[in-house]
Design an enzyme around this catalytic site. Structure first.
Site, PDB file in Angstrom:
ATOM      1  N   GLU A 168      35.926  40.443  45.129  1.00  0.00           N
ATOM      2  CA  GLU A 168      35.944  39.189  44.367  1.00  0.00           C
ATOM      3  C   GLU A 168      34.736  38.291  44.635  1.00  0.00           C
ATOM      4  O   GLU A 168      34.828  37.244  45.302  1.00  0.00           O
ATOM      5  CB  GLU A 168      37.254  38.445  44.629  1.00  0.00           C
ATOM      6  CG  GLU A 168      38.473  39.239  44.246  1.00  0.00           C
ATOM      7  CD  GLU A 168      39.781  38.474  44.286  1.00  0.00           C
ATOM      8  OE1 GLU A 168      40.768  38.966  43.709  1.00  0.00           O
ATOM      9  OE2 GLU A 168      39.821  37.383  44.880  1.00  0.00           O
ATOM     10  N   GLU A 352      43.813  44.892  41.950  1.00  0.00           N
ATOM     11  CA  GLU A 352      44.811  43.923  42.423  1.00  0.00           C
ATOM     12  C   GLU A 352      45.571  43.372  41.232  1.00  0.00           C
ATOM     13  O   GLU A 352      44.980  43.010  40.220  1.00  0.00           O
ATOM     14  CB  GLU A 352      44.179  42.739  43.167  1.00  0.00           C
ATOM     15  CG  GLU A 352      43.684  43.026  44.555  1.00  0.00           C
ATOM     16  CD  GLU A 352      43.161  41.780  45.264  1.00  0.00           C
ATOM     17  OE1 GLU A 352      43.611  40.654  44.920  1.00  0.00           O
ATOM     18  OE2 GLU A 352      42.298  41.927  46.139  1.00  0.00           O
TER      19      GLU A 352
END
Length: 441
Positions: A168, A352
């Site tokens: 991320e 995710e």
């Protein structure tokens, strides 16, 4: 409560896994790990609920065999884990034999159980010694990260099934340097521009380092939020497009188009490091797959003030305990969009997806029907994208365990497995048992 969908609805070879991150579960006080910028961030009053940190967390460091057994028993194919830079190199530069030995044992434990090891090198716990030297604001971090990559993957890279450098990039750059919600807790546009660029430069440097070790199946993992205008005005559409620009298209553009969005450069361009345009050969080093982390959408409205001059407003959809709207169409949208506009045939994985809820143990069980419904809806979105030709190859649920949720401490439970924070006892939730049935072969 059970799932309507099962393994048989997905293509042969589709990978189902669960994901975690090192600092959130391992117990950072064990095994000679060094201090991180998260430790100092948490010690600063007001940054983290009750000033909680990852010193003990789930004690996965000592209980990893129990956790791997739960993965195998749950019929998962793969485990997406991360390595801690400060565990492997406590000062950011010097290897720690105990840290390397731990990841050796962890990877071997997965292989012994028939689980694919999916490694992420960095999930936010920067060694404090490197933070002292500017951290992600310092261009040298790309080379520091390359050294870390060669050290940890020189030990376990021969046995991992897949690897990605940084989890991320938006959180490492914008959330941590512009909004100040994560370590190092800055609110500085110049620091933000440099961190966002350097995190991509470090990504490319790490990919090249892993290629030099002979590794394959290397990817990038980005998080995405669907940006929707708060109304039909041109101003709201422009605000949502800018949010989409610095949240989503900045990183995809760098990785796959060798360019950053023009509307983002209006704000960040003056603060990017000199010669940034020359770094795209490294940033865009080819990868073998893209990982998509997706949870929610945001409604964006224009606002007064300096760039980016917008604000988030609350939406009407049902929300998780994080106050995030539940919007599975956004997952479908990102799968189709990244395939058509960026990756163009490259395998895509959902690395995710999950939700936080207020889970409690009652009678030895944990009922979490909202999580089952959430995952069911997102499975449907994934299947719709598959039916439209998106080369989606796998799906990792966040998270295997309740864990340290960063600035929110231990209050938000994302796990398929409940963790008692006093005893550290693991109790599989109803969602775990439902997935166990759905993933059965």
């Amino acid at each position: 409560m059970t799932f309507t969908h099962s393994r048989g609805d997905f293509p042969n070879g589709f990978i189902f896994g669960a994901a975690t991150s090192a600092y959130q579960i391992e117990g950072h006080r064990f095994g000679g790990a060094g201090p991180t910028h998260w430790d100092t961030f948490a010690q600063t009053p007001g940054n983290v609920i009750r000033a909680e940190n990852g010193a003990t967390a789930c004690d996965h460091y000592h209980r990893y065999n129990e956790d791997l057994d739960l993965l195998k028993a749950g019929n998962f194919d793969a485990y997406r884990f991360s390595t801690s830079w400060a565990r492997v190199m406590p000062d950011g530069r010097t290897p720690n034999p105990d840290g390397l030995d731990f990841y050796d044992r962890l990877v071997d434990g997965m292989l012994e159980r028939g689980l694919q090891p999916w490694a992420t090198l960095y999930h936010w716990e920067l060694p404090a010694a490197l933070a002292d030297q500017g951290g992600w604001r310092n261009r040298d971090i790309a080379n520091w990260f390359g050294e870390f990559t060669r050290t940890i993957m020189g030990r376990i890279g021969d046995r991992v099934h897949a690897a990605a450098p940084i989890n991320e990039p938006w959180c490492v750059g914008w959330l941590s340097h512009f909004l100040g919600h994560h370590a190092p807790g800055l609110r500085d546009i110049r620091a933000t521009a440099r961190a966002m660029h350097h995190v991509l430069l470090a990504h490319g440097t790490a990919i090249q380092a892993m290629r030099s070790l002979g590794m394959t199946n290397l990817g990038a993992v980005c998080n995405f939020e669907w940006a929707a205008p708060a109304d039909d005005s041109a101003e709201a559409r422009a605000a949502a497009d800018l949010y989409d620009g610095y949240y989503n298209r900045f990183f995809l553009g760098g990785l796959f188009h060798r360019a950053y969005p023009e509307n983002v450069l209006e704000g960040l361009g003056p603060h990017l490091p000199e010669g940034w345009q020359d770094d795209f050969d490294t940033i865009a080093t080819p990868v073998d797959w893209l990982g998509i982390n997706y949870y929610t959408r945001k409604l964006i409205a224009p606002d007064e003030g300096p760039w980016p001059a917008h604000r988030e407003i609350g939406g009407p959809l049902p929300k998780t305990l994080m106050e995030w709207e539940i919007y599975p169409d956004g997952l479908h949208g990102f799968l189709t969009r990244t395939h058509s506009e960026y990756t163009r045939g490259l395998p895509i994985y959902i690395t995710e997806n999950g939700m936080a809820s207020a889970d409690r143990v009652a009678g030895g069980e944990v009922a979490d029907p909202d999580r089952i419904a959430y995952l069911e809806a997102h499975f449907s979105a994934a299947l719709r994208a598959l039916s439209e030709g998106v080369p989606l190859k796998g799906y990792f649920v966040w998270s295997l365990l309740d864990n340290y949720e960063w600035a929110l401490g231990y209050e938000k439970r994302f796990g398929l497995i409940h963790v008692d924070w006093d005893s550290l006892q693991r109790t599989p939730k109803a969602s775990y048992h439902a997935l166990q049935s759905a993933f059965a072969r």
